[in-house]
Design a protein around this motif. Structure first.
Motif, PDB file in Angstrom:
ATOM      1  N   MET A  90       0.835  -1.216   0.000  1.00 48.16           N
ATOM      2  CA  MET A  90       0.000   0.000   0.000  1.00 48.16           C
ATOM      3  C   MET A  90       0.864   1.258   0.000  1.00 48.16           C
ATOM      4  SD  MET A  90      -2.765  -1.321   2.821  1.00 48.16           S
ATOM      5  CE  MET A  90      -3.873   0.088   2.930  1.00 48.16           C
ATOM      6  N   LEU A  91       1.979   1.205   0.736  1.00 44.36           N
ATOM      7  CA  LEU A  91       2.894   2.350   0.785  1.00 44.36           C
ATOM      8  C   LEU A  91       3.426   2.664  -0.613  1.00 44.36           C
ATOM      9  CD1 LEU A  91       4.662   4.406   2.365  1.00 44.36           C
ATOM     10  CD2 LEU A  91       6.341   2.572   2.664  1.00 44.36           C
ATOM     11  N   GLY A  92       3.860   1.631  -1.333  1.00 45.92           N
ATOM     12  CA  GLY A  92       4.376   1.836  -2.685  1.00 45.92           C
ATOM     13  C   GLY A  92       3.336   2.439  -3.607  1.00 45.92           C
ATOM     14  N   ALA A  93       2.112   1.912  -3.524  1.00 49.52           N
ATOM     15  CA  ALA A  93       1.030   2.420  -4.380  1.00 49.52           C
ATOM     16  C   ALA A  93       0.691   3.867  -4.037  1.00 49.52           C
ATOM     17  CB  ALA A  93      -0.199   1.533  -4.237  1.00 49.52           C
ATOM     18  N   ALA A  94       0.651   4.183  -2.746  1.00 49.65           N
ATOM     19  CA  ALA A  94       0.316   5.545  -2.317  1.00 49.65           C
ATOM     20  C   ALA A  94       1.399   6.540  -2.731  1.00 49.65           C
ATOM     21  CB  ALA A  94       0.112   5.578  -0.798  1.00 49.65           C
ATOM     22  N   VAL A  95       2.663   6.141  -2.597  1.00 48.71           N
ATOM     23  CA  VAL A  95       3.773   7.025  -3.000  1.00 48.71           C
ATOM     24  C   VAL A  95       3.696   7.308  -4.502  1.00 48.71           C
ATOM     25  CG1 VAL A  95       6.286   7.121  -3.304  1.00 48.71           C
ATOM     26  CG2 VAL A  95       5.331   6.406  -1.108  1.00 48.71           C
ATOM     27  N   GLN A  96       3.428   6.265  -5.291  1.00 48.77           N
ATOM     28  CA  GLN A  96       3.331   6.460  -6.740  1.00 48.77           C
ATOM     29  C   GLN A  96       2.139   7.343  -7.100  1.00 48.77           C
ATOM     30  OE1 GLN A  96       5.620   5.401  -9.170  1.00 48.77           O
ATOM     31  NE2 GLN A  96       4.426   6.952 -10.237  1.00 48.77           N
ATOM     32  N   ALA A  97       1.007   7.141  -6.422  1.00 47.11           N
ATOM     33  CA  ALA A  97      -0.182   7.959  -6.676  1.00 47.11           C
ATOM     34  C   ALA A  97       0.123   9.431  -6.385  1.00 47.11           C
ATOM     35  CB  ALA A  97      -1.354   7.472  -5.820  1.00 47.11           C
ATOM     36  N   MET A 108      -0.388  15.487   2.076  1.00 47.84           N
ATOM     37  CA  MET A 108      -0.123  14.127   1.590  1.00 47.84           C
ATOM     38  C   MET A 108       1.336  13.732   1.815  1.00 47.84           C
ATOM     39  SD  MET A 108      -2.287  13.526  -1.916  1.00 47.84           S
ATOM     40  CE  MET A 108      -2.010  15.062  -2.779  1.00 47.84           C
ATOM     41  N   PHE A 109       2.241  14.666   1.532  1.00 48.54           N
ATOM     42  CA  PHE A 109       3.671  14.375   1.674  1.00 48.54           C
ATOM     43  C   PHE A 109       4.018  14.006   3.113  1.00 48.54           C
ATOM     44  CE2 PHE A 109       8.002  15.747   2.709  1.00 48.54           C
ATOM     45  CZ  PHE A 109       8.730  15.002   1.794  1.00 48.54           C
ATOM     46  N   THR A 110       3.539  14.813   4.073  1.00 53.20           N
ATOM     47  CA  THR A 110       3.875  14.544   5.481  1.00 53.20           C
ATOM     48  C   THR A 110       3.225  13.241   5.959  1.00 53.20           C
ATOM     49  OG1 THR A 110       2.077  16.035   6.138  1.00 53.20           O
ATOM     50  CG2 THR A 110       4.289  16.952   6.139  1.00 53.20           C
ATOM     51  N   ASP A 111       1.990  12.979   5.517  1.00 55.96           N
ATOM     52  CA  ASP A 111       1.325  11.724   5.892  1.00 55.96           C
ATOM     53  C   ASP A 111       2.086  10.512   5.354  1.00 55.96           C
ATOM     54  OD1 ASP A 111      -0.588  13.153   7.180  1.00 55.96           O
ATOM     55  OD2 ASP A 111      -2.299  12.410   6.019  1.00 55.96           O
ATOM     56  N   LEU A 112       2.595  10.634   4.130  1.00 58.71           N
ATOM     57  CA  LEU A 112       3.342   9.519   3.530  1.00 58.71           C
ATOM     58  C   LEU A 112       4.665   9.273   4.261  1.00 58.71           C
ATOM     59  CD1 LEU A 112       2.647  10.136  -0.250  1.00 58.71           C
ATOM     60  CD2 LEU A 112       2.175   8.003   0.976  1.00 58.71           C
ATOM     61  N   GLU A 113       5.331  10.335   4.680  1.00 63.53           N
ATOM     62  CA  GLU A 113       6.587  10.170   5.426  1.00 63.53           C
ATOM     63  C   GLU A 113       6.344   9.440   6.739  1.00 63.53           C
ATOM     64  OE1 GLU A 113       9.990  11.236   4.520  1.00 63.53           O
ATOM     65  OE2 GLU A 113       8.814  10.934   2.704  1.00 63.53           O
ATOM     66  N   HIS A 116      -6.044   5.940   1.443  1.00 63.04           N
ATOM     67  CA  HIS A 116      -7.412   6.413   1.174  1.00 63.04           C
ATOM     68  C   HIS A 116      -7.376   7.884   0.735  1.00 63.04           C
ATOM     69  CE1 HIS A 116     -11.824   5.845   1.995  1.00 63.04           C
ATOM     70  NE2 HIS A 116     -11.780   7.147   1.939  1.00 63.04           N
ATOM     71  N   LEU A 117      -6.666   8.683   1.532  1.00 63.46           N
ATOM     72  CA  LEU A 117      -6.561  10.122   1.242  1.00 63.46           C
ATOM     73  C   LEU A 117      -5.878  10.368  -0.109  1.00 63.46           C
ATOM     74  CD1 LEU A 117      -6.516  13.211   2.186  1.00 63.46           C
ATOM     75  CD2 LEU A 117      -4.183  12.713   2.952  1.00 63.46           C
ATOM     76  N   VAL A 118      -4.715   9.752  -0.316  1.00 62.43           N
ATOM     77  CA  VAL A 118      -3.918  10.039  -1.516  1.00 62.43           C
ATOM     78  C   VAL A 118      -4.649   9.576  -2.784  1.00 62.43           C
ATOM     79  CG1 VAL A 118      -1.734   9.580  -2.707  1.00 62.43           C
ATOM     80  CG2 VAL A 118      -1.734   9.978  -0.248  1.00 62.43           C
ATOM     81  N   SER A 119      -5.318   8.416  -2.699  1.00 60.99           N
ATOM     82  CA  SER A 119      -6.035   7.927  -3.883  1.00 60.99           C
ATOM     83  C   SER A 119      -7.240   8.826  -4.202  1.00 60.99           C
ATOM     84  CB  SER A 119      -6.466   6.470  -3.700  1.00 60.99           C
ATOM     85  OG  SER A 119      -7.328   6.323  -2.586  1.00 60.99           O
ATOM     86  N   ASN A 120      -7.897   9.355  -3.170  1.00 58.74           N
ATOM     87  CA  ASN A 120      -8.991  10.323  -3.387  1.00 58.74           C
ATOM     88  C   ASN A 120      -8.469  11.592  -4.055  1.00 58.74           C
ATOM     89  OD1 ASN A 120     -11.015   8.805  -2.331  1.00 58.74           O
ATOM     90  ND2 ASN A 120     -11.414  10.087  -0.550  1.00 58.74           N
ATOM     91  N   GLU A 121      -7.375  12.098  -3.491  1.00 57.78           N
ATOM     92  CA  GLU A 121      -6.808  13.359  -3.996  1.00 57.78           C
ATOM     93  C   GLU A 121      -6.298  13.187  -5.430  1.00 57.78           C
ATOM     94  OE1 GLU A 121      -7.788  15.837  -2.444  1.00 57.78           O
ATOM     95  OE2 GLU A 121      -6.321  16.556  -0.997  1.00 57.78           O
ATOM     96  N   MET A 122      -5.785  12.001  -5.738  1.00 51.38           N
ATOM     97  CA  MET A 122      -5.298  11.740  -7.093  1.00 51.38           C
ATOM     98  C   MET A 122      -6.440  11.928  -8.102  1.00 51.38           C
ATOM     99  SD  MET A 122      -3.604   8.266  -8.638  1.00 51.38           S
ATOM    100  CE  MET A 122      -2.455   8.350 -10.008  1.00 51.38           C
ATOM    101  N   VAL A 123      -7.601  11.341  -7.789  1.00 50.06           N
ATOM    102  CA  VAL A 123      -8.756  11.484  -8.679  1.00 50.06           C
ATOM    103  C   VAL A 123      -9.206  12.933  -8.741  1.00 50.06           C
ATOM    104  CG1 VAL A 123     -11.191  10.867  -8.992  1.00 50.06           C
ATOM    105  CG2 VAL A 123      -9.544   9.091  -8.390  1.00 50.06           C
ATOM    106  N   GLN A 124      -9.318  13.571  -7.571  1.00 49.86           N
ATOM    107  CA  GLN A 124      -9.843  14.951  -7.532  1.00 49.86           C
ATOM    108  C   GLN A 124      -8.929  15.946  -8.241  1.00 49.86           C
ATOM    109  OE1 GLN A 124     -11.151  16.351  -3.728  1.00 49.86           O
ATOM    110  NE2 GLN A 124     -12.633  14.708  -3.478  1.00 49.86           N
ATOM    111  N   MET A 125      -7.627  15.827  -8.003  1.00 51.88           N
ATOM    112  CA  MET A 125      -6.698  16.814  -8.569  1.00 51.88           C
ATOM    113  C   MET A 125      -6.484  16.628 -10.068  1.00 51.88           C
ATOM    114  SD  MET A 125      -3.868  17.455  -5.628  1.00 51.88           S
ATOM    115  CE  MET A 125      -4.323  18.105  -4.017  1.00 51.88           C
TER     116      MET A 125
END
Length: 378
Positions: A248-255, A286-291, A327-336
Motif C-alpha cells: 500500500m505504501l508503494g502504491a500511495a507514493v506512486q499515486a 499528503m507528503f507529510t502523511d506519507l513520510e 485512502h486520502l492520496v487515492s482520493n486526492e489523485m482522482v480529484q486533482m
C-alpha cells in the motif's frame, strides 16, 4: 527511512528495475482487460519466483533465502507502485509464515520448498463474514477416524481460487469468538469436498469464497497443537498485514508522485495549478502523511525481523495509518486530475480501487485502531 544492508539495497534495486521493465501499470491494465481468472499474470509470477522473491522469508533449510520481512516489504513496495498483481503477500508471506512459525519438520519439508520456488501458491483461509474477525471461527473440525472432517465456509480468501495449499483456521472446541479451541489445518487446494467460488473484486485481484463440505484430512494436516492455533494465526496475520501495508505504501507514493507531476504541468486560468496555495497545502498534507506512514510500516517490518514483543501494536498502527493515508492520496489523485481522473482511460481509478480493497484486507482502519487501543489497555 530504514537503513538497508547491502542485500536489501540490491533486492530493492532489482525489484525497481524489474517492475519498470516488465510490469508497468499498462501490464496491470492488460491483465485486467484479459479477465485473467487468477487475478494475476502467471508468467510474471513465474519470473518473480525465479528471482527468489517467493522464498525471501522462507528459512534456508527449506529452499528460501531467509532475508526477512523488511526485505520482502521492499519488494512489495516496488510492486505496489505499478499495482503489480501477484500472490506474493498471500503465499510467500501468509502461508509461508504459518508454516515457518507452526509447522512440523515434515510439513515444512513438504510445502516450504514448493512455496519458495513458486510451484505452489498458498493462501490464508481465515475470515467467515463480511469483515475481518479472525477469532470468530465457526468452521468445524471434528475427529474422523485418525484425522479430521472440516465443515463450514470461508469468505474473501485472497488468492484462494488458484491456491494449491490453504492454511485453514477451524474450531475444534469452544464457540465463535473464543481464542481457545482454534486449530490450523493444511488443506490441499484440490481436496475432495472443497467448493471454490471466484469473486470479482473491484481491484481485479484474485479471491474466492470457499465452502468445506465434509473435507477429510489426515492427522498430519494439523498445523501445531489442536486447539492452540490462535497464537500462530495471529503472528501469521500480523506478517501478512505488515506485507500488505508495504505494498500500500508503494502504491500511495506512486499515486502522490503522479499527482504532483500533474500539478506542475496542468494549466488553468493562465497558470500552472500547482501554484495555487490551496492545492499546495493539500500536497503538503499528503507528503507529510506519507513520510509518517513509511516510518510506521518500516518499524513494523523491522519489529517482526527482530522478533520484538511490540509487533502486534506496531503492525496495527502501520495498517491503520497506511489505510488512512492510501485512502486520502487515492482520493486526492482522482480529484486533482479533475475530469480525466474519473475516466477508466486514466490510471487514477486503479489506485483508488486498490486502496479500497487493501483497506479491507486483513483488517480495516477501525479494526486496527480498536486492536491498538486494546493492546495499550484502553
Amino acid at each position: 527511512m530504514a537503513v538497508l544492508n547491502e542485500e536489501q539495497s540490491m533486492l530493492r534495486d532489482a525489484a525497481k528495475s524489474w517492475v519498470q521493465d516488465k510490469s508497468p501499470v499498462t501490464a496491470f491494465r492488460k491483465m485486467r482487460d484479459s479477465g485473467a481468472e487468477l487475478g494475476y499474470d502467471t508468467a510474471a509470477w513465474n519470473e518473480m519466483a525465479e528471482m527468489g522473491w517467493a522464498g525471501v522469508v522462507v528459512p534456508e533449510d527449506f529452499g528460501g533465502s531467509q532475508f526477512g520481512y523488511l526485505s520482502i516489504g521492499l519488494i512489495l513496495e516496488e510492486l505496489g507502485r505499478t499495482l503489480t498483481a501477484s500472490p506474493l503477500t498471500a503465499s510467500a508471506v501468509g502461508a509461508a509464515s504459518a508454516l515457518a512459525l507452526g509447522g512440523s519438520d515434515a510439513q515444512k519439508n513438504e510445502w516450504l520448498p514448493k512455496i519458495a520456488a513458486g510451484e505452489v501458491v498458498g493462501a490464508l483461509a481465515v475470515d467467515e463474514g463480511a469483515h475481518h474477525a479472525p477469532e470468530k471461527v465457526a468452521l468445524k473440525a471434528e475427529k474422523s477416524g485418525s484425522g479430521y472432517k472440516l465443515t463450514g465456509a470461508k469468505t474473501y480468501v485472497i488468492e484462494g481460487y488458484g491456491a494449491g495449499l490453504l492454511v485453514v483456521s477451524a474450531r475444534t472446541s469452544g464457540a465463535p469468538g473464543d481464542k481457545d479451541g482454534v486449530s490450523l489445518f493444511l488443506v490441499p487446494g484440490d481436496a475432495q469436498g472443497l467448493v471454490k467460488t471466484r469473486l470479482a473484486l473491484a481491484d481485479s485481484r484474485g479471491a474466492a469464497n470457499i465452502k468445506f463440505d465434509g473435507v477429510e484430512v489426515g492427522a498430519e494436516a494439523l498445523l501445531g497443537e489442536e486447539g492452540k492455533g490462535w497464537d500462530v494465526l495471529e503472528k501469521t496475520l500480523d506478517r501478512a498485514r505488515a506485507a500488505i501495508s508495504a505494498e500500500m505504501l508503494g502504491a500511495a507514493v506512486q499515486a502522490f508522485e503522479t499527482t504532483l507531476d500533474y500539478l506542475k504541468v496542468r494549466v488553468q486560468f493562465g497558470q500552472v495549478i500547482g501554484s495555487f496555495q490551496a492545492l499546495q497545502h493539500r500536497a503538503a498534507k499528503m507528503f507529510t502523511d506519507l513520510e509518517l506512514a513509511r516510518s510506521v510500516v518500516e518499524a513494523a517490518l523491522q519489529a517482526i525481523d527482530a522478533d520484538s514483543p511490540d509487533v502486534p501494536e506496531l503492525v496495527s498502527l502501520a495498517k491503520a495509518k497506511m489505510g488512512d493515508t492510501f485512502h486520502l492520496v487515492s482520493n486526492e489523485m482522482v480529484q486533482m486530475h479533475g475530469g480525466i481522473g474519473m475516466t477508466d482511460a486514466h490510471d487514477a481509478g486503479f489506485y483508488l480501487k486498490r486502496a479500497r480493497a487493501c483497506e479491507a484486507t486483513f483488517g480495516s482502519q477501525s479494526y486496527h485502531r480498536d486492536r491498538y487501543a486494546k493492546i495499550q489497555g484502553y
